[in-house]
Design a protein around this motif. Structure first.
Motif, PDB file in Angstrom:
ATOM      1  N   GLY A  60     179.070  58.670  52.297  1.00 33.56           N
ATOM      2  CA  GLY A  60     179.820  57.185  52.166  1.00 33.56           C
ATOM      3  C   GLY A  60     181.970  57.952  52.262  1.00 33.56           C
ATOM      4  O   GLY A  60     182.538  57.146  52.145  1.00 33.56           O
ATOM      5  N   GLN A  61     182.108  58.918  50.844  1.00 32.66           N
ATOM      6  CA  GLN A  61     183.362  59.412  51.215  1.00 32.66           C
ATOM      7  C   GLN A  61     183.675  60.259  51.398  1.00 32.66           C
ATOM      8  O   GLN A  61     185.363  60.695  51.186  1.00 32.66           O
ATOM      9  CB  GLN A  61     183.558  59.108  49.094  1.00 32.66           C
ATOM     10  N   GLY A  62     182.467  61.063  52.535  1.00 32.68           N
ATOM     11  CA  GLY A  62     182.817  61.655  53.548  1.00 32.68           C
ATOM     12  C   GLY A  62     182.714  63.120  52.845  1.00 32.68           C
ATOM     13  O   GLY A  62     182.439  64.189  53.489  1.00 32.68           O
ATOM     14  N   ARG A  63     181.771  63.037  51.172  1.00 32.76           N
ATOM     15  CA  ARG A  63     181.236  63.976  50.746  1.00 32.76           C
ATOM     16  C   ARG A  63     179.807  64.418  51.790  1.00 32.76           C
ATOM     17  O   ARG A  63     179.144  64.270  52.073  1.00 32.76           O
ATOM     18  CB  ARG A  63     181.122  64.308  49.425  1.00 32.76           C
ATOM     19  N   VAL A  64     179.861  66.094  52.124  1.00 38.32           N
ATOM     20  CA  VAL A  64     178.835  66.339  52.734  1.00 38.32           C
ATOM     21  C   VAL A  64     177.475  66.429  51.757  1.00 38.32           C
ATOM     22  O   VAL A  64     178.210  67.089  50.887  1.00 38.32           O
ATOM     23  CB  VAL A  64     178.613  67.561  53.777  1.00 38.32           C
ATOM     24  N   LEU A  65     175.730  65.626  51.771  1.00 30.69           N
ATOM     25  CA  LEU A  65     175.610  65.468  51.083  1.00 30.69           C
ATOM     26  C   LEU A  65     174.585  66.942  51.980  1.00 30.69           C
ATOM     27  O   LEU A  65     174.167  67.162  52.462  1.00 30.69           O
ATOM     28  CB  LEU A  65     175.009  64.854  51.032  1.00 30.69           C
ATOM     29  N   THR A  66     173.467  67.756  50.654  1.00 37.79           N
ATOM     30  CA  THR A  66     172.615  68.293  50.651  1.00 37.79           C
ATOM     31  C   THR A  66     171.050  67.229  50.950  1.00 37.79           C
ATOM     32  O   THR A  66     170.962  65.805  50.331  1.00 37.79           O
ATOM     33  CB  THR A  66     171.767  68.977  49.461  1.00 37.79           C
ATOM     34  N   PRO A  67     169.939  67.718  52.022  1.00 39.06           N
ATOM     35  CA  PRO A  67     168.966  67.538  52.087  1.00 39.06           C
ATOM     36  C   PRO A  67     168.491  66.470  50.203  1.00 39.06           C
ATOM     37  O   PRO A  67     167.994  65.420  50.440  1.00 39.06           O
ATOM     38  CB  PRO A  67     167.722  67.706  52.450  1.00 39.06           C
ATOM     39  N   ALA A  68     168.682  67.548  49.132  1.00 34.70           N
ATOM     40  CA  ALA A  68     168.505  67.006  47.687  1.00 34.70           C
ATOM     41  C   ALA A  68     168.787  65.192  47.468  1.00 34.70           C
ATOM     42  O   ALA A  68     168.628  65.022  45.975  1.00 34.70           O
ATOM     43  CB  ALA A  68     168.847  67.561  47.138  1.00 34.70           C
ATOM     44  N   GLY A  69     170.403  65.020  47.938  1.00 31.77           N
ATOM     45  CA  GLY A  69     172.127  64.430  47.670  1.00 31.77           C
ATOM     46  C   GLY A  69     172.980  65.305  46.832  1.00 31.77           C
ATOM     47  O   GLY A  69     173.544  64.225  46.265  1.00 31.77           O
ATOM     48  N   ALA A  70     172.596  66.211  46.521  1.00 32.17           N
ATOM     49  CA  ALA A  70     174.270  66.481  45.990  1.00 32.17           C
ATOM     50  C   ALA A  70     175.024  66.985  46.581  1.00 32.17           C
ATOM     51  O   ALA A  70     174.820  67.461  48.123  1.00 32.17           O
ATOM     52  CB  ALA A  70     173.255  67.921  45.257  1.00 32.17           C
ATOM     53  N   PRO A  71     176.386  66.767  46.489  1.00 34.21           N
ATOM     54  CA  PRO A  71     177.262  67.814  46.900  1.00 34.21           C
ATOM     55  C   PRO A  71     177.395  68.701  47.869  1.00 34.21           C
ATOM     56  O   PRO A  71     176.763  69.681  46.870  1.00 34.21           O
ATOM     57  CB  PRO A  71     178.492  67.439  46.363  1.00 34.21           C
ATOM     58  N   LEU A  72     177.537  69.590  48.440  1.00 33.89           N
ATOM     59  CA  LEU A  72     177.204  70.681  49.785  1.00 33.89           C
ATOM     60  C   LEU A  72     178.733  71.262  48.967  1.00 33.89           C
ATOM     61  O   LEU A  72     179.716  71.226  50.220  1.00 33.89           O
ATOM     62  CB  LEU A  72     176.795  70.234  50.831  1.00 33.89           C
ATOM     63  N   GLY A  73     178.901  72.249  48.265  1.00 29.46           N
ATOM     64  CA  GLY A  73     180.257  72.656  47.589  1.00 29.46           C
ATOM     65  C   GLY A  73     181.292  71.962  47.928  1.00 29.46           C
ATOM     66  O   GLY A  73     181.552  70.797  47.248  1.00 29.46           O
TER      67      GLY A  73
END
Ligand SMILES: Cc1cc2nc3c(=O)[nH]c(=O)nc-3n(C[C@H](O)[C@H](O)[C@H](O)COP(=O)(O)OP(=O)(O)OC[C@H]3O[C@@H](n4cnc5c(N)ncnc54)[C@H](O)[C@@H]3O)c2cc1C
Length: 456
Positions: A401-414
């Motif tokens: 929702g802030q544009g940060r891409v997530l992993t399937p676990a919901g963590a920020p991706l890099g």
């Protein structure tokens, strides 16, 4: 393709791929937040699907609505988005986009001088308030040109004819991108973080056939440069991807002229009939699912039927004026003349329009369209031959929702961000969940938020 990290000649703090609405808004927001920015664009002149659009951005609680006496709220807007998408969206994303749009439009108007106004003379399907905002010509070309002019005025580097053909990464940390120039020259640029604003995959036939076979044979009406790299790179890096089958179609594209005819011609009391002169569905459901409805008819075509009063409303759109000047809009003073002008069978057309008008006076509509109280069609009549088309894809990389891409676990991706058509939007899982304006809503709000975000 993901390549290993290499020594880079140049290092940019915030690198943005794509100079459409999302990329340029992200760039403006990032510069305002004090970041060093560069935008990479494959075309010689920034256009994207943004330039092809009507440039209308929905927002609730704006000062233009206040001035027009329109009552609305972000919560009401979010509820409309959720209802249109049959509850299939990420609710947090819905709330974020619905709450964030007014801020972005006010910022674009106040800080950057974009003269938005709200459309007050008709309501888009699924919207419970009049909340579509646009620039004076109601065209995306005006929007993208205005954003580019502002970005250039802010000194933002937009490197054109620079197609990003691969990312460089160490693990999930993006360290740079590889660009390929039209003459085949390849270069690499390092970055502190990367924002994917390169839209979806509507221009990639193979991906469309894989994810949305129902529309695979239709005309693609969006920008050909939308090739799906964001989803491919994201998948290779382990990003979560949601609703890959979601898309916006449109069932009111003038044929063979290829010009978008505003759905206002339907919502204000017009209808669609097939080449046999018969209505075939409840048009008030929306223009996205109209694409499949029209394509299922003989020859994949239909006629939009309306009248001079409605044409006057549609004329605020540059596209409609273009359609008129290219002869796509037929007019007639009687139904008999309309049948001649369109080649539709007179008896069927007369019967269809008589039942349609009766439904406005309280008779049941055969397709369940709520028509009671709508204005009757009166001469002179107007008609445009239309077909259905794919406009843009709506699924993609899951963000916070802030544009940060997530992993399937919901963590920020890099250090990866995404917005606009590169990210999963709020249009459910297919074509029927698209609420008018969802495309630029995600481009504007996620672009703004991704741009303002800092690396950690
Ligand atoms: C005819 C039409 C009408 C529409 N009307 C509306 C409307 O009124 N309201 C609404 O909300 N939505 C509308 N939409 C949808 C809307 O246009 C899109 O949702 C929106 O423009 C997406 O913005 P974006 O910045 O994500 O993508 P784009 O505007 O497509 O920008 C992406 C940019 O990335 C560039 N790019 C792509 N790949 C690369 C690469 N590998 N390297 C470098 N550059 C790359 C492209 O060239 C492009 O310039 C419409 C769409 C169409 C087709």
């Amino acid at each position: 393709m993901i390549l290993p990290t290499v020594p880079f000649d140049a290092q940019i703090e915030t690198l943005i791929i794509g100079a459409g609405a999302c990329g340029l808004i992200a760039a403006l927001a990032a510069v305002e937040a004090g970041q060093q920015v560069m935008v990479l664009e494959r075309d010689a002149l920034p256009s994207g699907s943004t330039a092809l659009s009507a440039g209308l951005i929905p927002a609730a609680g704006t000062r233009w609505q206040d001035a027009a006496g329109i009552t609305d709220s972000p919560a009401q807007f979010a509820a409309d988005i959720a209802a249109k998408a049959h509850g299939e969206n990420d609710a947090t994303l819905e709330t974020t986009l619905a709450a964030g749009a007014a801020e972005v439009l006010h910022w674009l108007a106040d800080r950057h001088g974009l003269p938005f106004s709200v459309i007050t003379d008709f309501t888009y399907p699924g919207h419970s308030a009049r909340r579509m905002h646009g620039l004076p010509t109601r065209s995306g070309r005006e929007l993208i040109d205005a954003l580019r002019a502002v970005a250039e005025g802010e000194g933002i580097d937009i490197l054109t004819e620079a197609r990003v053909t691969a990312l460089h990464a160490t693990g999930t940390q993006i360290t740079g991108v590889q660009i390929t120039r039209p003459d085949g020259t390849v270069d690499s640029i390092g970055c502190g973080r990367l924002i994917l604003a390169c839209n979806g995959f509507g221009g990639n036939k193979a991906m469309v056939a894989q994810h949305m076979p129902a529309i695979a044979e239709a005309l693609y009406f969006g920008h050909p440069g939308n090739q799906g790299e964001a989803m491919q790179w994201g998948a290779a890096l382990g990003a979560a991807i949601h609703h890959p089958g979601a898309y916006q179609g449109h069932g009111n594209v003038a044929h063979p002229h290829g010009i978008l005819i505003s759905w206002a011609v339907i919502m204000e009391g017009g209808c669609q009939v097939n080449l046999q002169g018969q209505r075939f569905w409840n048009e008030a459901q929306g223009y996205s699912e109209a694409a499949r409805a029209v394509l299922a008819q003989p020859e994949g075509q239909a006629w939009a039927i309306f009248d001079a009063r409605i044409a006057a409303i549609a004329r605020q759109f540059q596209d409609f004026r273009d359609a008129e000047s290219q002869g796509a809009v037929k007019t007639a003073t009687t139904i008999a003349d309309l049948a001649v002008a369109t080649g539709l069978p007179l008896a069927a057309l007369t019967e269809t329009l008589s039942a349609f008008e009766a439904a406005k006076s309280g008779a049941a509509d055969a397709f369940g369209r709520p028509l009671s109280g709508a204005a009757n069609l009166t001469p002179p009549y107007a008609a445009v031959r239309v077909t259905g088309a794919l406009f843009h894809t709506q699924g993609g990389l899951v963000t916070d929702g802030q544009g940060r891409v997530l992993t399937p676990a919901g963590a920020p991706l890099g250090n990866l961000w995404a917005g606009g058509g590169a990210a999963c939007g709020v249009s459910g899982s297919d074509d029927s969940g698209y609420l008018s304006g969802n495309g630029l809503l995600a481009a504007a709000v996620l672009g703004f938020r991704a741009g303002r975000a800092t690396r950690d």
